[in-house]
Design an enzyme around this catalytic site. Structure first.
Site, PDB file in Angstrom:
ATOM      1  N   HIS A 266     -98.460   3.898 -45.230  1.00 24.62           N
ATOM      2  CA  HIS A 266     -98.607   3.641 -46.667  1.00 24.62           C
ATOM      3  C   HIS A 266     -97.888   2.347 -47.008  1.00 24.62           C
ATOM      4  CE1 HIS A 266     -98.661   4.285 -50.979  1.00 24.62           C
ATOM      5  NE2 HIS A 266     -99.605   5.168 -50.750  1.00 24.62           N
ATOM      6  N   ASP A 317    -103.881  11.464 -47.761  1.00 24.01           N
ATOM      7  CA  ASP A 317    -105.233  11.746 -47.270  1.00 24.01           C
ATOM      8  C   ASP A 317    -105.277  12.617 -46.020  1.00 24.01           C
ATOM      9  OD1 ASP A 317    -106.899  10.463 -49.148  1.00 24.01           O
ATOM     10  OD2 ASP A 317    -106.270   8.528 -48.370  1.00 24.01           O
TER      11      ASP A 317
HETATM   12  N1  CMC Z   1    -102.056   3.645 -37.711  1.00 31.46           N
HETATM   13  C1  CMC Z   1    -101.461   2.847 -36.830  1.00 31.46           C
HETATM   14  N2  CMC Z   1    -100.642   1.830 -37.169  1.00 31.46           N
HETATM   15  C2  CMC Z   1    -100.451   1.646 -38.482  1.00 31.46           C
HETATM   16  C3  CMC Z   1    -101.047   2.460 -39.459  1.00 31.46           C
HETATM   17  C4  CMC Z   1    -101.869   3.491 -39.015  1.00 31.46           C
HETATM   18  N3  CMC Z   1    -102.474   4.298 -39.905  1.00 31.46           N
HETATM   19  N4  CMC Z   1    -100.656   2.033 -40.685  1.00 31.46           N
HETATM   20  C5  CMC Z   1     -99.856   0.993 -40.488  1.00 31.46           C
HETATM   21  N5  CMC Z   1     -99.730   0.754 -39.162  1.00 31.46           N
HETATM   22  C6  CMC Z   1     -98.905  -0.256 -38.520  1.00 31.46           C
HETATM   23  C7  CMC Z   1     -99.631  -1.568 -38.346  1.00 31.46           C
HETATM   24  O1  CMC Z   1    -100.345  -1.629 -37.155  1.00 31.46           O
HETATM   25  C8  CMC Z   1     -98.498  -2.533 -38.390  1.00 31.46           C
HETATM   26  O2  CMC Z   1     -97.815  -2.473 -37.157  1.00 31.46           O
HETATM   27  P1  CMC Z   1     -97.163  -3.787 -36.494  1.00 31.46           P
HETATM   28  O3  CMC Z   1     -96.201  -4.314 -37.507  1.00 31.46           O
HETATM   29  O4  CMC Z   1     -96.552  -3.275 -35.254  1.00 31.46           O
HETATM   30  O5  CMC Z   1     -98.333  -4.706 -36.291  1.00 31.46           O
HETATM   31  C9  CMC Z   1     -97.564  -1.926 -39.427  1.00 31.46           C
HETATM   32  O6  CMC Z   1     -97.803  -0.535 -39.395  1.00 31.46           O
HETATM   33  C10 CMC Z   1     -97.785  -2.418 -40.853  1.00 31.46           C
HETATM   34  O7  CMC Z   1     -99.161  -2.314 -41.138  1.00 31.46           O
HETATM   35  P2  CMC Z   1     -99.858  -3.012 -42.371  1.00 31.46           P
HETATM   36  O8  CMC Z   1    -101.326  -3.022 -42.161  1.00 31.46           O
HETATM   37  O9  CMC Z   1     -99.204  -4.340 -42.667  1.00 31.46           O
HETATM   38  O10 CMC Z   1     -99.468  -2.042 -43.540  1.00 31.46           O
HETATM   39  P3  CMC Z   1    -100.119  -2.024 -44.961  1.00 31.46           P
HETATM   40  O11 CMC Z   1     -99.066  -1.742 -45.924  1.00 31.46           O
HETATM   41  O12 CMC Z   1    -100.923  -3.237 -45.213  1.00 31.46           O
HETATM   42  O13 CMC Z   1    -101.163  -0.824 -44.819  1.00 31.46           O
HETATM   43  C11 CMC Z   1    -102.396   1.128 -45.080  1.00 31.46           C
HETATM   44  C12 CMC Z   1    -101.162   0.327 -45.536  1.00 31.46           C
HETATM   45  C13 CMC Z   1    -102.475   2.412 -45.876  1.00 31.46           C
HETATM   46  C14 CMC Z   1    -103.643   0.296 -45.361  1.00 31.46           C
HETATM   47  C15 CMC Z   1    -102.276   1.431 -43.570  1.00 31.46           C
HETATM   48  O14 CMC Z   1    -101.141   2.214 -43.334  1.00 31.46           O
HETATM   49  C16 CMC Z   1    -103.524   2.066 -43.006  1.00 31.46           C
HETATM   50  O15 CMC Z   1    -104.478   1.357 -42.640  1.00 31.46           O
HETATM   51  N6  CMC Z   1    -103.571   3.447 -42.914  1.00 31.46           N
HETATM   52  C17 CMC Z   1    -104.746   4.133 -42.454  1.00 31.46           C
HETATM   53  C18 CMC Z   1    -105.747   4.299 -43.600  1.00 31.46           C
HETATM   54  C19 CMC Z   1    -105.256   5.310 -44.607  1.00 31.46           C
HETATM   55  O16 CMC Z   1    -104.806   6.381 -44.254  1.00 31.46           O
HETATM   56  N7  CMC Z   1    -105.393   4.975 -45.899  1.00 31.46           N
HETATM   57  C20 CMC Z   1    -104.974   5.836 -47.003  1.00 31.46           C
HETATM   58  C21 CMC Z   1    -103.802   5.262 -47.701  1.00 31.46           C
HETATM   59  S1  CMC Z   1    -102.886   6.395 -48.747  1.00 31.46           S
HETATM   60  C22 CMC Z   1    -103.916   6.926 -49.965  1.00 31.46           C
HETATM   61  C23 CMC Z   1    -104.568   5.876 -50.757  1.00 31.46           C
HETATM   62  O17 CMC Z   1    -103.922   5.029 -51.357  1.00 31.46           O
HETATM   63  O18 CMC Z   1    -105.790   5.894 -50.787  1.00 31.46           O
END
Ligand code: CMC
Length: 381
Positions: A266, A317
């Site tokens: 998140h 989710d």
């Molecule tokens: N699985 C694996 N690695 C992850 C995940 C994940 N679900 N989420 C974040 N990371 C890692 C990412 O690879 C990165 O690692 P590193 O620094 O080693 O490269 C680090 O965490 C930071 O990732 P980011 O993409 O910069 O984080 P963000 O804040 O942009 O992303 C997110 C937030 C929700 C988009 C992401 O966690 C994600 O893609 N999750 C999976 C999709 C998901 O479950 N979405 C629902 C979100 S909550 C409800 C809503 O708001 O709808």
């Protein structure tokens, strides 16, 4: 908007760490894993409030008294039915159209009925928003039934928002446990600060565009798998993993390929999402009752691995997908359910933005070329 300081933790990409406006609607403490709707903790709200009560709280800024809640619920019930031309339109959609695409399209088209684009008072905007909130479950259920070659079931005014949605999907009055679970799930999804869809709703409203356009923007933004589309992806992932023994190789593969474990991570929560904690208990109870705990067991293993390897926890989710699965809801409905729930948070944001509006228009950092020599088309390679 905060100024970008290279020494601060503000990151331009994805607007991380940037305060993009002020709000009184909800407060999120991402380091402590706390969430408050209008000052009330999500734990208290989830324990004690129905979706109708929470919607009132979010939209009007205070908990309703008995009379206010009764009038509010009656208003929503009165607005549930779809205009005839909207039902005809639903019959014209191809089988390829997803529930979210149908919802986005129909909500947009409702403006022809509500005359929203030609009205301007705060009360009329509020009324339009309530009409959309009331109709969204009807749109999703009608589309679902028509797509599956079943006759749509008109709303039942004796039933609550959650009960009526289940009734319109199945044609059966739901048992009280199923309806309570879905109601609590709606409550937990109703609002979450400047998440992508609520922020997009505010951007639309900030141009003084209309309420239907704001909802259409919100639904389109929610649809993506990084936001409200994640729960559907969670179920597909669980089906793919199949059994707890496969979790380890699945996670290792995802991490190696820099992929995403859906329903994890998140932007704001750096600890366990408080909504996921509540949903996890609901998922565990339902799975035990249904004598099918495989997905919950996969969840436990995923939790251990993801916290060990990435310090990442389940978000709202992940366990909601297991809850819906245990309510026998098909995965195509998971994102529309999120949209139905978030519709009251969106209205709160729409009204808050209109009340104290200024056009939302950030700066960009240009990274392209300048002063290129123009080449006439006849001379381009
Ligand atoms: N699985 C694996 N690695 C992850 C995940 C994940 N679900 N989420 C974040 N990371 C890692 C990412 O690879 C990165 O690692 P590193 O620094 O080693 O490269 C680090 O965490 C930071 O990732 P980011 O993409 O910069 O984080 P963000 O804040 O942009 O992303 C997110 C937030 C929700 C988009 C992401 O966690 C994600 O893609 N999750 C999976 C999709 C998901 O479950 N979405 C629902 C979100 S909550 C409800 C809503 O708001 O709808």
């Amino acid at each position: 908007m905060a100024k970008i300081n290279k020494n601060s933790n503000v990151k331009v990409k994805g607007l991380e760490g940037i305060i993009a406006g002020q709000t009184n609607i909800s407060f999120i403490d991402g380091l402590k894993g706390r969430l408050f709707y209008r000052g009330y903790s999500i734990e208290d709200i989830a324990e004690n409030c129905t979706f109708e009560e929470v919607s009132y709280l979010l939209i009007y800024g205070k908990l309703p008294n008995k009379n206010e809640l009764k009038n509010f619920s009656t208003t929503l019930k009165r607005k549930r039915a779809l205009p005839k031309h909207t039902i005809r339109m639903l019959h014209t959609f191809t089988k390829n159209m997803s529930s979210m695409e149908a919802l986005r399209t129909v909500v947009s088209s409702l403006s022809s009925n509500d005359k929203d684009s030609r009205i301007s008072s705060y009360e009329e905007k509020l009324d339009t928003g309530l009409s959309i909130i009331a109709k969204m479950p009807t749109i999703v259920a009608y589309h679902y039934r028509i797509k599956n070659s079943k006759t749509p079931i008109p709303p039942n005014p004796k039933l609550s928002h959650a009960e009526n949605f289940l009734y319109m999907l199945t044609g059966k009055i739901p048992d009280s446990e199923g309806a309570e679970v879905l109601d609590k799930d709606f409550v937990l999804h109703a609002e979450h600060g400047f998440n992508a869809s609520s922020f997009s709703v505010r951007v639309t409203v900030s141009t003084l565009s209309d309420v239907h356009s704001a909802y259409t923007t919100g639904i389109g933004t929610l649809k993506g798998p990084l936001h409200g589309g994640a729960a559907t992806e969670v179920l597909l992932m669980l089906k793919n993993i199949k059994k707890p023994e496969n979790v380890s190789s699945y996670v290792n593969k995802i991490i190696l390929s820099h992929g995403r474990v859906m329903g994890y991570g998140h932007r704001i929560y750096k600890v366990y999402d408080p909504r996921a904690k509540i949903l996890k208990k609901m998922a565990e109870n339902l799975s035990a009752k249904n004598n099918n705990t495989t997905y919950v067991e996969i969840g436990q293993k995923l939790e251990h691995m993801m916290s060990d390897k990435k310090n990442i926890y389940p978000n709202v989710d992940f366990y909601s997908a297991i809850v819906y699965h245990n309510l026998n809801l098909t995965h195509e409905l998971y994102s529309p359910i999120f949209a139905i729930a978030r519709s009251s948070g969106w209205l709160a944001h729409i009204l808050e933005q209109y009340k104290n509006n200024r056009l939302i228009r950030p700066l960009e950092e240009y990274t392209g070329n300048l002063n290129l020599k123009f080449i006439p088309i006849s001379k381009r390679k």
